[in-house]
Design a protein around this motif. Structure first.
Motif, PDB file in Angstrom:
ATOM      1  N   GLY A   1     -12.742 -64.484  56.675  1.00  0.00           N
ATOM      2  CA  GLY A   1     -12.768 -65.168  55.254  1.00  0.00           C
ATOM      3  C   GLY A   1     -12.124 -66.249  55.070  1.00  0.00           C
ATOM      4  N   THR A   2     -10.418 -66.767  55.057  1.00  0.00           N
ATOM      5  CA  THR A   2      -9.127 -67.138  54.886  1.00  0.00           C
ATOM      6  C   THR A   2     -10.311 -68.403  55.516  1.00  0.00           C
ATOM      7  N   VAL A   3     -10.490 -68.896  56.596  1.00  0.00           N
ATOM      8  CA  VAL A   3     -11.939 -70.243  56.710  1.00  0.00           C
ATOM      9  C   VAL A   3     -13.035 -71.176  56.429  1.00  0.00           C
ATOM     10  N   LYS A   4     -13.485 -69.847  54.719  1.00  0.00           N
ATOM     11  CA  LYS A   4     -15.153 -69.679  54.378  1.00  0.00           C
ATOM     12  C   LYS A   4     -13.832 -70.370  52.809  1.00  0.00           C
ATOM     13  N   ILE A   5     -12.689 -69.497  53.357  1.00  0.00           N
ATOM     14  CA  ILE A   5     -12.089 -70.371  51.671  1.00  0.00           C
ATOM     15  C   ILE A   5     -11.131 -71.916  51.920  1.00  0.00           C
ATOM     16  N   GLN A   6     -11.449 -72.135  53.327  1.00  0.00           N
ATOM     17  CA  GLN A   6     -10.511 -73.643  53.543  1.00  0.00           C
ATOM     18  C   GLN A   6     -11.725 -73.867  53.333  1.00  0.00           C
ATOM     19  N   TYR A   7     -13.261 -73.840  53.175  1.00  0.00           N
ATOM     20  CA  TYR A   7     -14.046 -74.978  53.161  1.00  0.00           C
ATOM     21  C   TYR A   7     -14.343 -75.249  51.631  1.00  0.00           C
ATOM     22  N   ASP A   8     -14.499 -73.516  50.865  1.00  0.00           N
ATOM     23  CA  ASP A   8     -14.314 -73.880  49.867  1.00  0.00           C
ATOM     24  C   ASP A   8     -13.026 -74.445  48.885  1.00  0.00           C
ATOM     25  N   LEU A   9     -12.202 -74.928  49.467  1.00  0.00           N
ATOM     26  CA  LEU A   9     -11.076 -75.635  48.929  1.00  0.00           C
ATOM     27  C   LEU A   9     -11.397 -77.122  48.925  1.00  0.00           C
ATOM     28  N   GLN A  10     -11.597 -77.420  49.931  1.00  0.00           N
ATOM     29  CA  GLN A  10     -11.677 -78.690  50.490  1.00  0.00           C
ATOM     30  C   GLN A  10     -13.208 -78.945  49.572  1.00  0.00           C
ATOM     31  N   GLY A  11     -13.590 -78.315  49.527  1.00  0.00           N
ATOM     32  CA  GLY A  11     -15.087 -79.288  48.906  1.00  0.00           C
ATOM     33  C   GLY A  11     -14.108 -79.088  46.883  1.00  0.00           C
ATOM     34  N   LYS A  12     -14.064 -78.252  46.712  1.00  0.00           N
ATOM     35  CA  LYS A  12     -13.629 -78.068  45.200  1.00  0.00           C
ATOM     36  C   LYS A  12     -12.356 -79.913  45.238  1.00  0.00           C
ATOM     37  N   ILE A  13     -11.552 -79.785  45.808  1.00  0.00           N
ATOM     38  CA  ILE A  13     -10.734 -81.000  46.021  1.00  0.00           C
ATOM     39  C   ILE A  13     -11.362 -82.191  45.812  1.00  0.00           C
ATOM     40  N   SER A  14     -12.690 -82.142  47.122  1.00  0.00           N
ATOM     41  CA  SER A  14     -12.837 -83.265  47.409  1.00  0.00           C
ATOM     42  C   SER A  14     -13.730 -83.910  45.939  1.00  0.00           C
ATOM     43  N   SER A  15     -15.005 -83.191  45.346  1.00  0.00           N
ATOM     44  CA  SER A  15     -15.445 -83.108  44.539  1.00  0.00           C
ATOM     45  C   SER A  15     -14.326 -83.461  43.079  1.00  0.00           C
TER      46      SER A  15
ATOM     47  N   LEU B   1      -4.940 -79.683  41.276  1.00  0.00           N
ATOM     48  CA  LEU B   1      -4.882 -80.029  42.868  1.00  0.00           C
ATOM     49  C   LEU B   1      -3.891 -79.498  42.755  1.00  0.00           C
ATOM     50  N   GLU B   2      -2.738 -79.810  42.454  1.00  0.00           N
ATOM     51  CA  GLU B   2      -1.262 -78.806  43.432  1.00  0.00           C
ATOM     52  C   GLU B   2      -1.581 -77.374  43.546  1.00  0.00           C
ATOM     53  N   LYS B   3      -1.982 -76.604  42.329  1.00  0.00           N
ATOM     54  CA  LYS B   3      -2.579 -75.038  42.514  1.00  0.00           C
ATOM     55  C   LYS B   3      -3.349 -75.428  43.766  1.00  0.00           C
ATOM     56  N   GLN B   4      -4.328 -75.812  43.983  1.00  0.00           N
ATOM     57  CA  GLN B   4      -5.906 -76.081  45.295  1.00  0.00           C
ATOM     58  C   GLN B   4      -5.125 -75.980  46.383  1.00  0.00           C
ATOM     59  N   TRP B   5      -4.150 -76.921  47.023  1.00  0.00           N
ATOM     60  CA  TRP B   5      -3.109 -77.843  47.675  1.00  0.00           C
ATOM     61  C   TRP B   5      -2.185 -76.432  48.142  1.00  0.00           C
ATOM     62  N   THR B   6      -1.850 -76.442  47.244  1.00  0.00           N
ATOM     63  CA  THR B   6      -0.960 -75.202  47.386  1.00  0.00           C
ATOM     64  C   THR B   6      -1.682 -73.607  48.008  1.00  0.00           C
ATOM     65  N   GLN B   7      -2.846 -73.648  47.870  1.00  0.00           N
ATOM     66  CA  GLN B   7      -3.729 -72.305  48.364  1.00  0.00           C
ATOM     67  C   GLN B   7      -4.079 -72.274  49.902  1.00  0.00           C
ATOM     68  N   PHE B   8      -4.815 -74.177  50.192  1.00  0.00           N
ATOM     69  CA  PHE B   8      -4.923 -74.780  51.237  1.00  0.00           C
ATOM     70  C   PHE B   8      -4.627 -74.559  52.256  1.00  0.00           C
TER      71      PHE B   8
ATOM     72  N   ALA C   1      -1.036 -73.321  52.643  1.00  0.00           N
ATOM     73  CA  ALA C   1      -0.890 -71.552  52.799  1.00  0.00           C
ATOM     74  C   ALA C   1      -1.790 -70.637  53.641  1.00  0.00           C
ATOM     75  N   ASN C   2      -3.205 -71.317  53.531  1.00  0.00           N
ATOM     76  CA  ASN C   2      -4.489 -71.219  54.394  1.00  0.00           C
ATOM     77  C   ASN C   2      -4.176 -71.178  55.772  1.00  0.00           C
ATOM     78  N   HIS C   3      -3.438 -72.078  55.347  1.00  0.00           N
ATOM     79  CA  HIS C   3      -4.004 -73.038  57.181  1.00  0.00           C
ATOM     80  C   HIS C   3      -2.953 -72.772  58.189  1.00  0.00           C
ATOM     81  N   TYR C   4      -2.038 -72.475  57.775  1.00  0.00           N
ATOM     82  CA  TYR C   4      -1.057 -72.057  58.630  1.00  0.00           C
ATOM     83  C   TYR C   4      -0.626 -70.881  58.770  1.00  0.00           C
ATOM     84  N   ASN C   5      -2.176 -70.199  57.973  1.00  0.00           N
ATOM     85  CA  ASN C   5      -2.015 -68.284  58.175  1.00  0.00           C
ATOM     86  C   ASN C   5      -3.452 -68.296  59.255  1.00  0.00           C
ATOM     87  N   ILE C   6      -4.397 -69.211  59.251  1.00  0.00           N
ATOM     88  CA  ILE C   6      -5.248 -69.668  60.732  1.00  0.00           C
ATOM     89  C   ILE C   6      -4.979 -69.959  61.775  1.00  0.00           C
ATOM     90  N   VAL C   7      -3.667 -71.203  61.212  1.00  0.00           N
ATOM     91  CA  VAL C   7      -3.497 -71.371  62.926  1.00  0.00           C
ATOM     92  C   VAL C   7      -1.932 -70.529  63.875  1.00  0.00           C
TER      93      VAL C   7
END
Length: 248
Positions: free
Chosen positions: A3-17, A42-49, A51-57
């Motif tokens: 679920g967290t990985v899916k959120i990461q891909y979603d955030l990737q799309g939001k930041i890029s778009s 942008l800062e809110k999206q990156w902060t969440q991204f 935090a999720n990344h380190y959780n995945i790692v």
């Protein structure tokens, strides 16, 4: 973790778009509130991204997870930094000169508007010692001493304008606030060698091609090269008596 990985891909799309849509924005739409809202989002999206990344790692048992293998974090970080730099530069310019919204404002501000000078382009530095002083002085003025830029932005600009040997020197150093000062000092320590630069300049000066026949263009090239070398030596603090280089 899926679920967290899916959120990461979603955030990737939001930041890029978000970055893409911002670059397409019309000038009339870009207001102070618009820029600040985008930066806040942008800062809110990156902060969440992040935090999720380190959780995945922390939970991943190995690096075979597609998210990690595809280096999604590095990709998004590059987009995030470029997007943030553009927004902060736009905000800085906006706050300095304003953004009139009516024709009357435009007329009033035009009477007192400062002369708009051509944009100064920061050259790339390839590691050639003779190019160092020009690059150093421009970077110091435009980027290093610019108080509106964060250190992470300065390092991003620095690495973007390095090629060849100079680029290899910093290639594997992450773009972070903490690494900027050490990277800039590393370059200065490597290339601010006045004795070596002076030797290279003298080699260029004394190694000019001897003219085999009379040629106005050839003489002009020798004069221009000689003048360039003497000026370079003077800028290094090396006193040169120009009387020895007068062409009779």
């Amino acid at each position: 973790m899926e679920g967290t990985v899916k959120i990461q891909y979603d955030l990737q799309g939001k930041i890029s778009s978000g970055f893409t849509n911002y670059k397409k924005s019309s000038k009339a739409r870009v207001t102070l509130a618009y820029l600040e809202t985008r930066l806040d989002q942008l800062e809110k999206q990156w902060t969440q991204f992040e935090a999720n990344h380190y959780n995945i790692v922390s939970k991943a048992e190995n690096s075979d997870v597609p998210y990690l293998k595809e280096n999604i974090y590095d990709r998004v970080e590059e987009i995030y930094m470029s997007y943030k730099i553009d927004l902060k530069e736009a905000l800085s310019i906006y706050k300095q000169i304003g953004h009139p919204s009516t024709s009357s404002n435009i007329s009033k501000e035009a009477d007192h508007a400062p002369l708009k000078l051509p944009k100064i382009i920061l050259p790339s530095f390839s590691g050639q010692y003779l190019e160092w002083q020009t690059f150093h002085d421009l970077f110091e003025t435009l980027i290093h001493k610019n108080t509106t830029l964060a250190d992470v932005q300065k390092l991003h600009y620095l690495k973007c304008h390095l090629t060849g040997e100079a680029e290899q020197l910093l290639r594997h150093i992450p773009v972070t606030d903490a690494n900027y000062e050490s990277c800039w000092l590393l370059l200065k320590k490597r290339y601010s060698n006045k004795r070596y630069i002076a030797n290279c300049t003298l080699t260029r000066l004394l190694g000019q091609r001897v003219l085999s026949a009379e040629s106005s263009s050839g003489i002009k090239l020798i004069l221009d090269t000689t003048s360039d070398c003497l000026n370079a030596l003077n800028s290094l603090g090396k006193k040169v008596d120009r009387r020895y280089f007068i062409v009779h």
